[in-house]
Design a protein around this motif. Sequence first.
Motif, short mmCIF file in Angstrom:
data_model
loop_
_atom_site.label_atom_id
_atom_site.label_comp_id
_atom_site.label_asym_id
_atom_site.label_seq_id
_atom_site.Cartn_x
_atom_site.Cartn_y
_atom_site.Cartn_z
N VAL A 38 -28.74 -17.25 79.25
CA VAL A 38 -28.16 -17.61 77.95
C VAL A 38 -28.84 -16.82 76.83
O VAL A 38 -28.19 -16.40 75.88
N ASP A 39 -30.14 -16.60 76.96
CA ASP A 39 -30.88 -15.86 75.94
C ASP A 39 -30.38 -14.44 75.77
O ASP A 39 -30.66 -13.80 74.77
N GLN A 40 -29.65 -13.93 76.75
CA GLN A 40 -29.20 -12.55 76.71
C GLN A 40 -27.73 -12.41 76.30
O GLN A 40 -27.21 -11.31 76.25
N LEU A 41 -27.06 -13.51 76.01
CA LEU A 41 -25.66 -13.45 75.60
C LEU A 41 -25.52 -12.81 74.22
O LEU A 41 -26.35 -13.01 73.34
N ALA A 42 -24.44 -12.07 74.02
CA ALA A 42 -24.19 -11.41 72.74
C ALA A 42 -23.95 -12.43 71.63
O ALA A 42 -24.37 -12.23 70.49
N ILE A 43 -23.29 -13.52 71.96
CA ILE A 43 -23.03 -14.59 70.98
C ILE A 43 -23.71 -15.85 71.51
O ILE A 43 -23.31 -16.41 72.53
N ALA A 44 -24.75 -16.27 70.83
CA ALA A 44 -25.52 -17.44 71.27
C ALA A 44 -24.68 -18.71 71.15
O ALA A 44 -23.93 -18.87 70.18
N PRO A 45 -24.80 -19.60 72.11
CA PRO A 45 -24.06 -20.86 72.01
C PRO A 45 -24.63 -21.76 70.92
O PRO A 45 -25.81 -21.66 70.56
N ASP A 87 -22.98 -6.42 83.77
CA ASP A 87 -24.14 -5.62 83.37
C ASP A 87 -25.44 -6.15 83.96
O ASP A 87 -26.25 -5.39 84.48
N ILE A 88 -25.70 -7.47 83.86
CA ILE A 88 -27.02 -7.97 84.25
C ILE A 88 -26.97 -9.18 85.17
O ILE A 88 -28.00 -9.65 85.61
N GLY A 89 -25.80 -9.71 85.42
CA GLY A 89 -25.71 -11.00 86.09
C GLY A 89 -25.86 -10.95 87.60
O GLY A 89 -25.91 -9.90 88.21
N PRO A 90 -25.93 -12.15 88.19
CA PRO A 90 -26.16 -12.27 89.63
C PRO A 90 -24.94 -11.96 90.48
O PRO A 90 -25.07 -11.73 91.66
N ASN A 91 -23.74 -11.99 89.90
CA ASN A 91 -22.54 -11.86 90.71
C ASN A 91 -21.38 -11.46 89.82
O ASN A 91 -21.19 -12.03 88.76
N GLU A 92 -20.60 -10.48 90.25
CA GLU A 92 -19.48 -10.02 89.43
C GLU A 92 -18.26 -10.93 89.54
O GLU A 92 -17.31 -10.80 88.76
N ASP A 93 -18.23 -11.84 90.47
CA ASP A 93 -17.09 -12.72 90.65
C ASP A 93 -17.20 -13.90 89.68
O ASP A 93 -17.94 -14.84 89.91
N MET A 94 -16.45 -13.85 88.59
CA MET A 94 -16.55 -14.88 87.56
C MET A 94 -16.19 -16.26 88.08
O MET A 94 -16.67 -17.25 87.58
N SER A 95 -15.33 -16.34 89.10
CA SER A 95 -14.97 -17.65 89.62
C SER A 95 -16.17 -18.33 90.26
O SER A 95 -16.20 -19.55 90.37
N VAL A 96 -17.16 -17.57 90.67
CA VAL A 96 -18.36 -18.15 91.26
C VAL A 96 -19.32 -18.59 90.16
O VAL A 96 -20.00 -19.59 90.28
N ILE A 97 -19.36 -17.85 89.06
CA ILE A 97 -20.33 -18.12 88.00
C ILE A 97 -19.88 -19.25 87.08
O ILE A 97 -20.64 -20.13 86.74
N LEU A 98 -18.62 -19.22 86.66
CA LEU A 98 -18.13 -20.20 85.69
C LEU A 98 -17.09 -21.10 86.32
O LEU A 98 -16.16 -20.63 86.96
N ASP A 99 -17.24 -22.40 86.13
CA ASP A 99 -16.18 -23.31 86.53
C ASP A 99 -15.00 -23.09 85.58
O ASP A 99 -15.14 -22.55 84.51
N ASN A 100 -13.83 -23.55 86.00
CA ASN A 100 -12.64 -23.37 85.19
C ASN A 100 -12.73 -24.21 83.92
O ASN A 100 -12.68 -25.42 83.97
N VAL A 101 -12.87 -23.55 82.78
CA VAL A 101 -12.91 -24.25 81.50
C VAL A 101 -11.76 -23.82 80.61
O VAL A 101 -11.77 -24.08 79.42
#
Length: 136
Positions: A38-45, A87-101
Amino acid sequence: SRHGGGASDVACTVALVADLDTGPGKPFPKLRDAMRSVDQLAIAPSMAVCSGNGLHLYWILAGPLPAGQHGHAVRAMLDLYRQFYVDIGPNEDMSVILDNVSDAARILRPPGTHNHKDPTNPKPVELLFSKDNHAI
């Protein structure tokens, strides 16, 4: 059985959200790994919530977003995520990283409650941080 509203019941959106799962076999083994990303996101939550089994991120909007525009905003946010994780994440498959929101009617676990996904081990849902007057 569970009954609830759907996207047609949503008049507007006041925040964009992301749901990152953590734990064994997940993209982020521990909550601290997800928080470091999260600290590396372009737009902080605007705020972050420990859901008991992951991390909910919220970007509070400067004003309400009409329901018809929710999908466009979510796609733009996912494009930002996609670039970040490629660029820096653990996995390029977004379906694995983010639940459906992308469903405007989706309700995430509120802080102060418990996650009973495992009834034998309920976990507290806690606010990790909230930034005052931080709207995008």
